[in-house]
Design an enzyme around this catalytic site. Structure first.
Site, short mmCIF file in Angstrom:
data_model
loop_
_atom_site.label_atom_id
_atom_site.label_comp_id
_atom_site.label_asym_id
_atom_site.label_seq_id
_atom_site.Cartn_x
_atom_site.Cartn_y
_atom_site.Cartn_z
N ASP A 1 -2.34 -1.49 10.36
CA ASP A 1 -2.38 -1.45 8.89
C ASP A 1 -3.12 -2.64 8.27
OD1 ASP A 1 -1.18 0.89 8.09
OD2 ASP A 1 0.80 0.03 7.76
N SER B 1 1.94 -6.35 7.04
CA SER B 1 0.51 -6.27 7.36
C SER B 1 -0.32 -6.94 6.27
CB SER B 1 0.08 -4.81 7.48
OG SER B 1 0.95 -4.11 8.33
N SER B 2 0.09 -6.73 5.03
CA SER B 2 -0.62 -7.34 3.90
C SER B 2 -0.51 -8.86 3.98
CB SER B 2 -0.02 -6.82 2.58
OG SER B 2 -0.70 -7.34 1.49
N LEU C 1 5.31 0.47 3.43
CA LEU C 1 4.50 -0.12 2.36
C LEU C 1 3.53 -1.18 2.88
CD1 LEU C 1 7.35 -0.46 -0.29
CD2 LEU C 1 5.56 1.30 -0.20
N GLY C 2 3.58 -1.43 4.18
CA GLY C 2 2.62 -2.35 4.79
C GLY C 2 2.74 -3.79 4.35
N GLY C 3 3.92 -4.19 3.88
CA GLY C 3 4.07 -5.56 3.33
C GLY C 3 3.76 -6.64 4.36
N PRO D 1 9.69 -4.59 0.06
CA PRO D 1 10.67 -4.22 1.10
C PRO D 1 9.97 -3.86 2.39
CG PRO D 1 10.64 -2.58 -0.69
CD PRO D 1 9.70 -3.69 -1.09
N ALA E 1 9.55 0.08 5.28
CA ALA E 1 9.48 0.96 4.12
C ALA E 1 8.22 1.81 4.09
CB ALA E 1 9.55 0.12 2.84
N LYS F 1 0.87 -1.20 0.00
CA LYS F 1 0.00 0.00 0.00
C LYS F 1 0.90 1.24 0.00
CE LYS F 1 0.76 1.34 4.53
NZ LYS F 1 1.60 2.42 4.90
C1 LIG Z 1 2.39 4.47 9.83
C2 LIG Z 1 1.42 3.56 9.16
C3 LIG Z 1 0.53 4.40 8.25
O1 LIG Z 1 -0.23 3.61 7.39
O2 LIG Z 1 2.00 2.57 8.32
P1 LIG Z 1 3.52 2.04 8.04
O3 LIG Z 1 4.39 3.18 7.79
O4 LIG Z 1 3.95 1.23 9.22
O5 LIG Z 1 3.38 1.17 6.82
C4 LIG Z 1 0.53 2.81 10.20
O6 LIG Z 1 -0.12 3.72 11.06
C5 LIG Z 1 1.29 1.82 11.03
O7 LIG Z 1 0.52 0.70 11.24
P2 LIG Z 1 1.18 -0.70 11.71
O8 LIG Z 1 2.58 -0.79 11.19
O9 LIG Z 1 0.24 -1.79 11.38
O10 LIG Z 1 1.25 -0.46 13.27
P3 LIG Z 1 1.11 -1.51 14.48
O11 LIG Z 1 1.87 -2.75 14.13
O12 LIG Z 1 -0.33 -1.64 14.88
O13 LIG Z 1 1.85 -0.70 15.63
C6 LIG Z 1 3.26 -0.52 15.67
C7 LIG Z 1 3.52 0.65 16.59
O14 LIG Z 1 3.25 1.89 15.88
C8 LIG Z 1 2.63 2.83 16.73
N1 LIG Z 1 1.33 3.22 16.17
C9 LIG Z 1 0.74 2.47 15.18
C10 LIG Z 1 -0.44 2.89 14.61
C11 LIG Z 1 -1.04 4.08 15.09
N2 LIG Z 1 -2.19 4.53 14.58
N3 LIG Z 1 -0.44 4.80 16.09
C12 LIG Z 1 0.74 4.39 16.62
O15 LIG Z 1 1.27 5.06 17.51
C13 LIG Z 1 2.52 2.18 18.11
O16 LIG Z 1 3.66 2.58 18.84
C14 LIG Z 1 2.63 0.69 17.82
O17 LIG Z 1 3.22 0.01 18.88
N1 LIG Z 2 5.56 -11.21 6.83
C1 LIG Z 2 6.31 -10.16 7.19
N2 LIG Z 2 6.90 -9.39 6.25
C2 LIG Z 2 7.65 -8.32 6.61
N3 LIG Z 2 7.88 -7.93 7.86
C3 LIG Z 2 7.31 -8.66 8.84
C4 LIG Z 2 6.51 -9.79 8.54
N4 LIG Z 2 6.09 -10.31 9.69
C5 LIG Z 2 6.59 -9.54 10.68
N5 LIG Z 2 7.33 -8.55 10.17
C6 LIG Z 2 8.01 -7.49 10.96
O1 LIG Z 2 7.36 -6.25 10.68
C7 LIG Z 2 8.30 -5.23 10.36
C8 LIG Z 2 7.80 -4.26 9.27
O2 LIG Z 2 6.64 -4.70 8.65
P1 LIG Z 2 6.06 -4.13 7.26
O3 LIG Z 2 4.57 -4.04 7.44
O4 LIG Z 2 6.52 -4.93 6.10
O5 LIG Z 2 6.74 -2.77 7.07
P2 LIG Z 2 6.30 -1.28 7.11
O6 LIG Z 2 6.39 -0.85 8.55
O7 LIG Z 2 7.33 -0.74 6.25
O8 LIG Z 2 4.93 -1.10 6.54
C9 LIG Z 2 9.55 -5.97 9.88
O9 LIG Z 2 10.71 -5.26 10.22
C10 LIG Z 2 9.47 -7.31 10.58
O10 LIG Z 2 10.20 -7.27 11.79
#
Ligand SMILES: C[C@@](CO)(OP(=O)(O)O)[C@H](O)COP(=O)(O)OP(=O)(O)OC[C@H]1O[C@@H](n2ccc(N)nc2=O)[C@H](O)[C@@H]1O
Ligand SMILES: Nc1ncnc2c1ncn2[C@@H]1O[C@H](COP(=O)(O)OP(=O)(O)O)[C@@H](O)[C@H]1O
Length: 271
Positions: free
Chosen positions: A134, A101-102, A97-99, A92, A95, A8
């Site tokens: 995510d 999470s996806s 990109l939510g990989g 990656p 990044a 994403k």
């Molecule tokens: C920033 C975003 C934007 O889309 O994406 P990424 O950059 O990671 O892809 C998301 O909010 C990331 O969501 P996700 O990566 O699933 O977060 P989680 O695993 O639920 O939480 C990881 C940590 O991020 C923080 N967290 C997450 C989501 C949120 N709305 N507020 C937060 O403060 C919290 O400290 C939590 O312990």
């Molecule tokens: N299937 C998976 N793919 C990637 N990372 C994963 C996975 N399962 C757990 N993780 C952990 O989640 C972290 C980041 O996840 P990801 O959603 O891919 O990245 P981003 O925060 O860039 O959206 C990684 O550093 C890894 O420690």
């Protein structure tokens, strides 16, 4: 069963508040992005344990891999046989990109279908929210305006079908939790849903990602990538999520070999 779990991107990311439990409140548009992990799930009726194999990008196999967490989440509530999950990692991580999470969301969807668990999309979203903020987005996997901690969705009309998207990922991995620590939440000046209706070339004046300031300060190369994308003709460029990947939206195909020194350049292919 094989599925292609897409990445994403976030178009706009306003961090507008913080909950008592530390989670932040945001406003963002989540869009599916055509870069894929490949997941294969096979039944292991004779085995007594679910196993995970990872190929592609190097990612150590750990118990907290979101594929395994997704399996355990459903297996706690429903009778599932052990399975073997083969994850071919291409998105990656660290990044924005939510990989991961996806992957988690797709494993939930695949197990639901393969073993006739019978959960609706809304029920799957509820389960996905237990894996991470995510994850629920990837259940329905359509462009969505997201609020709350990123799991309250409403429809948004966005059409990038005649545009060319490019992604640049530097050799920097950013941990989401750490990126959030540098954020001071504040209300957004613009309503993201309103400004998204403006012509894309005007987005850069109104649509921002609140993570950029802190991340650019720590890693100036990521700002350089964004500026380089504009220099090469992007009509909008932004870091995705908490970084480190930066995407550019172009009106026509572009050769970005000049950016190779700054990061890995992805030209996604729509499948
Ligand atoms: C920033 C975003 C934007 O889309 O994406 P990424 O950059 O990671 O892809 C998301 O909010 C990331 O969501 P996700 O990566 O699933 O977060 P989680 O695993 O639920 O939480 C990881 C940590 O991020 C923080 N967290 C997450 C989501 C949120 N709305 N507020 C937060 O403060 C919290 O400290 C939590 O312990
Ligand atoms: N299937 C998976 N793919 C990637 N990372 C994963 C996975 N399962 C757990 N993780 C952990 O989640 C972290 C980041 O996840 P990801 O959603 O891919 O990245 P981003 O925060 O860039 O959206 C990684 O550093 C890894 O420690």
């Amino acid at each position: 069963m094989i599925s292609f779990a897409n990445a994403k991107i976030n178009i706009g990311l306003n961090i507008v508040g913080k909950r008592a439990d530390g989670y932040h409140l945001l406003e963002s548009v989540f869009c599916p992005f055509p870069l894929y992990d490949i997941i294969e799930i096979t039944s292991r009726e004779c085995a007594n344990k679910t196993t995970l194999e990872i190929t592609g990008l190097h990612l150590p196999i750990e118990d907290n891999n979101l594929c395994l967490k997704a399996y355990r989440l459903l297996a706690e509530r429903f009778s599932l046989p052990p399975v073997h999950i083969h994850l071919h990692k291409q998105i990656p991580y660290g990044a924005g990109l939510g990989g991961g999470s996806s992957d988690g969301a797709f494993v939930l969807k695949m197990l639901n279908e393969k073993f006739n668990v019978g959960l609706s999309a809304l029920q799957l979203e509820e389960e996905a929210a237990k894996l991470g903020a995510d994850c629920p987005f990837f259940i329905q996997n359509k462009p969505r305006y997201a609020e709350g901690i990123g799991i309250d969705f409403s429809p948004v009309s966005i059409d990038l079908s005649d545009k060319f998207l490019v992604l640049v990922k530097p050799e920097i991995n950013i941990a989401t939790a750490e990126a959030y620590q540098h954020i001071v939440p504040r209300p957004a000046k613009e309503d993201l849903r309103e400004v998204l209706r403006f012509p894309i070339q005007d987005w850069k004046f109104y649509i921002k990602n609140d993570f950029e300031e802190g991340v650019f300060e720590k890693y100036p190369i990521i700002r350089e990538i964004k500026l380089a994308l504009y220099a090469q003709g992007a009509i909008y460029a932004s870091m995705s999520g908490s970084g480190s990947a930066v995407y550019g939206i172009f009106p026509k195909p572009v050769d970005l070999t000049v950016l190779n020194d700054l990061g890995h350049v992805y030209y996604p292919i729509v499948i």
